[in-house]
Design an enzyme around this catalytic site. Structure first.
Site, PDB file in Angstrom:
ATOM      1  N   LYS A  45       2.048  10.328  -1.422  1.00 20.71           N
ATOM      2  CA  LYS A  45       0.841   9.544  -1.112  1.00 20.71           C
ATOM      3  C   LYS A  45      -0.036  10.315  -0.134  1.00 20.71           C
ATOM      4  CE  LYS A  45      -0.770   4.908   0.104  1.00 20.71           C
ATOM      5  NZ  LYS A  45      -1.681   4.872  -1.056  1.00 20.71           N
ATOM      6  N   HIS A  90       5.714   4.647   2.188  1.00 23.22           N
ATOM      7  CA  HIS A  90       5.456   5.075   0.812  1.00 23.22           C
ATOM      8  C   HIS A  90       6.118   6.417   0.543  1.00 23.22           C
ATOM      9  CE1 HIS A  90       2.256   2.000   0.844  1.00 23.22           C
ATOM     10  NE2 HIS A  90       2.355   2.043  -0.470  1.00 23.22           N
TER      11      HIS A  90
END
Length: 269
Positions: A159, A155
């Site tokens: 995040k 990600h």
């Protein structure tokens, strides 16, 4: 027409949720919230997502708009999601939860709330990811007893939780299909002299870099062959569209705890 309130409407995901709700012919954005200290409180939510004026203005407290929505969509953080869940309990509203990173105790609060109001909770609202969950169950039943199983997820740098809720959902699908609890077989980090891999463990590896929207791979590795089931997201709108689809579906449902498997009818496959 389902009236939708977007929690955290000024954030990256929030803006996509506003846009997805606006573009869905069965939904309408009628409220949006943001943190009290946000400089965007009072701004038209339509302008936030580049869709023009909706005459719906960002509030710092959804309680002020409680008569103007049917369903809350919340992809924020555990503390604020639980506050909005309590609001929904008090006023008989439905809620879509896309927030991840809940503790076991917080999950129990959500389960209790679902006895009073309709709740959809999923680690990922993409149709493709939820199909992957189903494929993983089937793969685990065929290959799980003799393959090494590893899950790799990547990600963007912003995040804040790891591994992702989707990666955990993949692990839960695999472990459940094999008659195990994920907490009994998961290995979330390896470093130093770890010893040989045990037969039943499901390993997780996490990458955080750049602007990766979301990539997940489950690996079933044997001697001489390896099966990989991968999902790659390139646009957050895929998650937003799925969440709005869930909100429309949930509006007519009684109190209960639902997942995207229910929304998409995947149990019938």
């Amino acid at each position: 027409m389902v009236r939708i309130a977007i929690a955290g409407a000024a954030g990256r995901m929030g803006r996509n949720l506003v846009k997805a709700s606006h573009l869905n012919p069965e939904a309408s954005v009628t409220a949006g919230s943001e943190r009290p200290e946000s400089s965007l409180v009072g701004v038209d939510v339509g302008e936030l997502c580049g869709e023009g004026k909706f005459d719906v203005f960002l509030t710092d407290d959804l309680t002020k708009e409680v008569d103007n929505f049917d369903v809350v969509i919340d992809f924020t953080a555990p503390v604020s999601t639980l506050a909005n869940l309590e609001l929904c309990k008090q006023h008989g509203k439905s809620i879509i939860i896309g927030t991840t990173g809940f503790s076991e105790e917080e999950r129990e609060l959500i389960d209790e709330a679902a006895k009073q109001v309709p709740v959809v909770m999923a680690p990922n609202y993409s149709v493709g990811v939820n199909l992957v969950f189903k494929l993983l169950e089937k793969a685990a039943k065929v290959m799980g007893d003799y393959c090494d199983i590893e899950i790799v997820e990547a990600h963007h740098r912003h995040k804040v939780d790891a591994p992702s809720g989707t990666a955990i959902g993949m692990g839960e699908a695999i472990a459940g299909a094999m008659g195990n609890k994920l907490s009994d077989v998961a290995v979330y980090a390896r470093e130093g002299i770890t010893g040989e891999r045990t037969k039943d463990e499901i390993g997780f590896a996490t990458i955080r870099a750049g602007d990766i929207v979301g990539e997940h791979t489950a690996m079933f590795a044997d001697i001489g062959e390896r099966v990989e089931i991968t999902h790659k997201a390139t646009d957050r709108m895929t998650f937003a569209n799925g969440a709005v689809k869930a909100a429309v579906w949930l509006h007519s449902k009684p109190a209960g705890f639902y997942t995207m498997t229910d929304v998409l009818g995947l149990n019938e496959l």
